[in-house]
Design a protein around this motif. Sequence first.
Motif, PDB file in Angstrom:
ATOM      1  N   THR A  48       0.833  -1.207   0.000  1.00 17.03           N
ATOM      2  CA  THR A  48       0.000   0.000   0.000  1.00 17.03           C
ATOM      3  C   THR A  48       0.862   1.249   0.000  1.00 17.03           C
ATOM      4  OG1 THR A  48      -1.602  -1.253   1.309  1.00 17.03           O
ATOM      5  CG2 THR A  48      -1.988   1.101   1.075  1.00 17.03           C
ATOM      6  N   ALA A  49       1.995   1.201   0.678  1.00 16.10           N
ATOM      7  CA  ALA A  49       2.917   2.338   0.658  1.00 16.10           C
ATOM      8  C   ALA A  49       3.414   2.598  -0.758  1.00 16.10           C
ATOM      9  CB  ALA A  49       4.092   2.075   1.596  1.00 16.10           C
ATOM     10  N   ASP A  50       3.731   1.546  -1.497  1.00 21.02           N
ATOM     11  CA  ASP A  50       4.184   1.694  -2.875  1.00 21.02           C
ATOM     12  C   ASP A  50       3.056   2.233  -3.749  1.00 21.02           C
ATOM     13  OD1 ASP A  50       6.097   1.601  -4.857  1.00 21.02           O
ATOM     14  OD2 ASP A  50       5.705  -0.484  -5.390  1.00 21.02           O
ATOM     15  N   PHE A  51       1.836   1.734  -3.506  1.00 19.09           N
ATOM     16  CA  PHE A  51       0.653   2.221  -4.211  1.00 19.09           C
ATOM     17  C   PHE A  51       0.463   3.721  -3.963  1.00 19.09           C
ATOM     18  CE2 PHE A  51      -3.928   3.161  -3.894  1.00 19.09           C
ATOM     19  CZ  PHE A  51      -4.372   2.789  -5.152  1.00 19.09           C
ATOM     20  N   ASN A  52       0.634   4.153  -2.731  1.00 15.62           N
ATOM     21  CA  ASN A  52       0.465   5.562  -2.388  1.00 15.62           C
ATOM     22  C   ASN A  52       1.535   6.416  -3.060  1.00 15.62           C
ATOM     23  OD1 ASN A  52      -0.635   7.790  -1.159  1.00 15.62           O
ATOM     24  ND2 ASN A  52       0.175   7.351   0.870  1.00 15.62           N
ATOM     25  N   ARG A  53       2.773   5.982  -2.997  1.00 11.36           N
ATOM     26  CA  ARG A  53       3.863   6.753  -3.617  1.00 11.36           C
ATOM     27  C   ARG A  53       3.736   6.798  -5.135  1.00 11.36           C
ATOM     28  NH1 ARG A  53       7.010   3.489   0.021  1.00 11.36           N
ATOM     29  NH2 ARG A  53       7.516   4.664   1.911  1.00 11.36           N
ATOM     30  N   ASN A  54       3.023   5.844  -5.700  1.00 12.35           N
ATOM     31  CA  ASN A  54       2.870   5.823  -7.150  1.00 12.35           C
ATOM     32  C   ASN A  54       2.187   7.087  -7.668  1.00 12.35           C
ATOM     33  OD1 ASN A  54       3.180   4.226  -9.659  1.00 12.35           O
ATOM     34  ND2 ASN A  54       0.956   4.389  -9.712  1.00 12.35           N
ATOM     35  N   VAL A  55       1.389   7.742  -6.800  1.00 10.58           N
ATOM     36  CA  VAL A  55       0.806   9.034  -7.160  1.00 10.58           C
ATOM     37  C   VAL A  55       1.900  10.006  -7.625  1.00 10.58           C
ATOM     38  CG1 VAL A  55       0.118  11.091  -5.837  1.00 10.58           C
ATOM     39  CG2 VAL A  55      -1.420   9.159  -5.995  1.00 10.58           C
ATOM     40  N   LEU A  56       3.046   9.981  -6.947  1.00 14.62           N
ATOM     41  CA  LEU A  56       4.134  10.885  -7.304  1.00 14.62           C
ATOM     42  C   LEU A  56       4.763  10.482  -8.629  1.00 14.62           C
ATOM     43  CD1 LEU A  56       5.813  11.278  -3.785  1.00 14.62           C
ATOM     44  CD2 LEU A  56       3.934  12.598  -4.808  1.00 14.62           C
ATOM     45  N   ARG A  57       4.852   9.190  -8.888  1.00 16.59           N
ATOM     46  CA  ARG A  57       5.382   8.737 -10.181  1.00 16.59           C
ATOM     47  C   ARG A  57       4.482   9.192 -11.329  1.00 16.59           C
ATOM     48  NH1 ARG A  57       5.367   3.610  -7.322  1.00 16.59           N
ATOM     49  NH2 ARG A  57       7.309   3.381  -6.152  1.00 16.59           N
ATOM     50  N   VAL A  58       3.176   9.137 -11.076  1.00 10.80           N
ATOM     51  CA  VAL A  58       2.233   9.589 -12.109  1.00 10.80           C
ATOM     52  C   VAL A  58       2.392  11.087 -12.360  1.00 10.80           C
ATOM     53  CG1 VAL A  58      -0.217   9.873 -12.673  1.00 10.80           C
ATOM     54  CG2 VAL A  58       0.579   7.748 -11.642  1.00 10.80           C
ATOM     55  N   LEU A  59       2.538  11.876 -11.293  1.00  7.36           N
ATOM     56  CA  LEU A  59       2.754  13.314 -11.463  1.00  7.36           C
ATOM     57  C   LEU A  59       4.051  13.590 -12.226  1.00  7.36           C
ATOM     58  CD1 LEU A  59       1.677  14.620  -7.942  1.00  7.36           C
ATOM     59  CD2 LEU A  59       0.499  14.993 -10.103  1.00  7.36           C
ATOM     60  N   ASN A  60       5.083  12.840 -11.912  1.00  7.58           N
ATOM     61  CA  ASN A  60       6.344  13.005 -12.644  1.00  7.58           C
ATOM     62  C   ASN A  60       6.155  12.726 -14.132  1.00  7.58           C
ATOM     63  OD1 ASN A  60       7.672  13.630 -10.284  1.00  7.58           O
ATOM     64  ND2 ASN A  60       8.672  11.639 -10.058  1.00  7.58           N
ATOM     65  N   ARG A  61       5.415  11.682 -14.435  1.00  8.56           N
ATOM     66  CA  ARG A  61       5.218  11.281 -15.837  1.00  8.56           C
ATOM     67  C   ARG A  61       4.297  12.249 -16.577  1.00  8.56           C
ATOM     68  NH1 ARG A  61       2.873   6.509 -15.107  1.00  8.56           N
ATOM     69  NH2 ARG A  61       0.765   7.258 -15.526  1.00  8.56           N
ATOM     70  N   GLU A  62       3.201  12.631 -15.935  1.00 10.93           N
ATOM     71  CA  GLU A  62       2.172  13.398 -16.642  1.00 10.93           C
ATOM     72  C   GLU A  62       2.425  14.910 -16.624  1.00 10.93           C
ATOM     73  OE1 GLU A  62      -0.099  11.994 -18.418  1.00 10.93           O
ATOM     74  OE2 GLU A  62       0.326   9.945 -17.755  1.00 10.93           O
ATOM     75  N   LEU A  63       3.011  15.431 -15.537  1.00 13.89           N
ATOM     76  CA  LEU A  63       3.199  16.873 -15.404  1.00 13.89           C
ATOM     77  C   LEU A  63       4.671  17.281 -15.379  1.00 13.89           C
ATOM     78  CD1 LEU A  63       0.432  17.866 -12.810  1.00 13.89           C
ATOM     79  CD2 LEU A  63       0.329  17.925 -15.299  1.00 13.89           C
ATOM     80  N   GLY A  64       5.574  16.305 -15.491  1.00 15.78           N
ATOM     81  CA  GLY A  64       6.993  16.634 -15.528  1.00 15.78           C
ATOM     82  C   GLY A  64       7.566  17.065 -14.205  1.00 15.78           C
ATOM     83  N   THR A  65       6.887  16.736 -13.089  1.00 19.89           N
ATOM     84  CA  THR A  65       7.409  17.093 -11.772  1.00 19.89           C
ATOM     85  C   THR A  65       8.658  16.276 -11.464  1.00 19.89           C
ATOM     86  OG1 THR A  65       5.935  15.488 -10.734  1.00 19.89           O
ATOM     87  CG2 THR A  65       5.141  17.747 -10.883  1.00 19.89           C
ATOM     88  N   ASP A  66       9.381  16.702 -10.435  1.00 21.15           N
ATOM     89  CA  ASP A  66      10.617  15.996 -10.078  1.00 21.15           C
ATOM     90  C   ASP A  66      10.555  15.465  -8.647  1.00 21.15           C
ATOM     91  OD1 ASP A  66      10.715  18.490  -8.876  1.00 21.15           O
ATOM     92  OD2 ASP A  66      12.758  18.961  -9.512  1.00 21.15           O
ATOM     93  N   PHE A  67       9.380  14.941  -8.266  1.00 22.97           N
ATOM     94  CA  PHE A  67       9.269  14.263  -6.979  1.00 22.97           C
ATOM     95  C   PHE A  67      10.240  13.083  -6.928  1.00 22.97           C
ATOM     96  CE2 PHE A  67       4.982  16.173  -6.851  1.00 22.97           C
ATOM     97  CZ  PHE A  67       4.933  16.581  -5.535  1.00 22.97           C
ATOM     98  N   VAL A  68      10.803  12.846  -5.759  1.00 24.67           N
ATOM     99  CA  VAL A  68      11.571  11.632  -5.487  1.00 24.67           C
ATOM    100  C   VAL A  68      10.709  10.802  -4.536  1.00 24.67           C
ATOM    101  CG1 VAL A  68      13.702  10.630  -4.596  1.00 24.67           C
ATOM    102  CG2 VAL A  68      13.748  12.859  -5.770  1.00 24.67           C
ATOM    103  N   PRO A  69       9.964   9.806  -5.027  1.00 19.80           N
ATOM    104  CA  PRO A  69       9.003   9.096  -4.184  1.00 19.80           C
ATOM    105  C   PRO A  69       9.607   8.506  -2.917  1.00 19.80           C
ATOM    106  CG  PRO A  69       8.585   8.596  -6.486  1.00 19.80           C
ATOM    107  CD  PRO A  69       9.862   9.388  -6.449  1.00 19.80           C
ATOM    108  N   SER A  70      10.857   8.060  -2.988  1.00 18.99           N
ATOM    109  CA  SER A  70      11.474   7.436  -1.819  1.00 18.99           C
ATOM    110  C   SER A  70      11.717   8.429  -0.690  1.00 18.99           C
ATOM    111  CB  SER A  70      12.803   6.779  -2.216  1.00 18.99           C
ATOM    112  OG  SER A  70      13.718   7.754  -2.705  1.00 18.99           O
ATOM    113  N   GLN A  71      11.560   9.730  -0.951  1.00 21.54           N
ATOM    114  CA  GLN A  71      11.760  10.739   0.089  1.00 21.54           C
ATOM    115  C   GLN A  71      10.462  11.067   0.837  1.00 21.54           C
ATOM    116  OE1 GLN A  71      13.658  14.107  -1.781  1.00 21.54           O
ATOM    117  NE2 GLN A  71      15.618  13.036  -2.021  1.00 21.54           N
ATOM    118  N   PHE A  72       9.421  10.261   0.585  1.00 18.52           N
ATOM    119  CA  PHE A  72       8.144  10.461   1.267  1.00 18.52           C
ATOM    120  C   PHE A  72       7.740   9.171   1.970  1.00 18.52           C
ATOM    121  CE2 PHE A  72       8.196  13.887  -1.704  1.00 18.52           C
ATOM    122  CZ  PHE A  72       7.434  14.902  -1.143  1.00 18.52           C
TER     123      PHE A  72
END
Length: 282
Positions: free
Chosen positions: A169-193
């Motif tokens: 579930t933690a990986d599922f939750n962090r995946n939100v940040l991966r989607v933002l990185n892919r779709e909006l070009g953000t530079d979230f580092v999911p492992s830092q959350f």
Amino acid sequence: ELFEEITRLQEYYPTRAERAILTERATEIAAVTRAKTLVELGSGSSDKTRLLLDALSRMGELGAFVPLDVSASALEQSTVDIADAYLGISVRGVVGDFTRHLSALPAGGKRLVAFLGGTIGNLVPDERASFLHALRAELDPGEWLLIGTDLVKSPHVLVPAYDDAQGVTADFNRNVLRVLNRELGTDFVPSQFDHVARWNPEGSCIEMWLRAQQAMGVDVPALDLRIGFAEGEEIRTEISTKFTPEGVAGDLAAVGMAVAASWTDPAGDYLLTLARGPSAET
């Protein structure tokens, strides 16, 4: 894929509970509704739906299955699998968001609309009311809604269901940040959350959050925006509301729908409700 993995976790009881109810009650649901078209909202893999398809098929009246899901890839696979398994049924997938695209569903065919998995709990109260009102408006006289809702219970049961020991579930939750990185070009580092799940008794919901491990800045090029995070600052990513049977009946009554039957699993953790659409007089 991550959510499908979550549904198989020991801590995540809702899928097992809903399946237990459907296993016991699918034949009864088919006999009451005698639906000719089964519509599923937020269908995903349509795994549990096969229990309804089997029961409705035995009635000899089912002619069509219409799954709606925001994921085109999930729909593509599930529609092929269902069409191969149920050769006498027309299968038509609809790619869309159930909060915005209900009008894209094909009308007619004496429909049973299945909204399973407790997904309605992901909507805040105003969204939930708007969704039910829109769905009620799409239903013709003689059509039905089958809705799954998770019930209020001890946080000692609820919280582990959204914070499993394996970290899925933690990986599922962090995946939100991966989607933002892919779709909006953000530079979230999911492992830092860090993943956080907590029970909100006032809202009767589980809340999922992502907590920044350190101070950081994140660029959102698509919006020409930079967002600053303090250490420990949190983003709420999801809610999962838990209900009472009376609350579900009240939400349905508020949009002019009446409960025809409802069932729980043996442990009383989960509720499946069958509701009538509008009457011929309305």
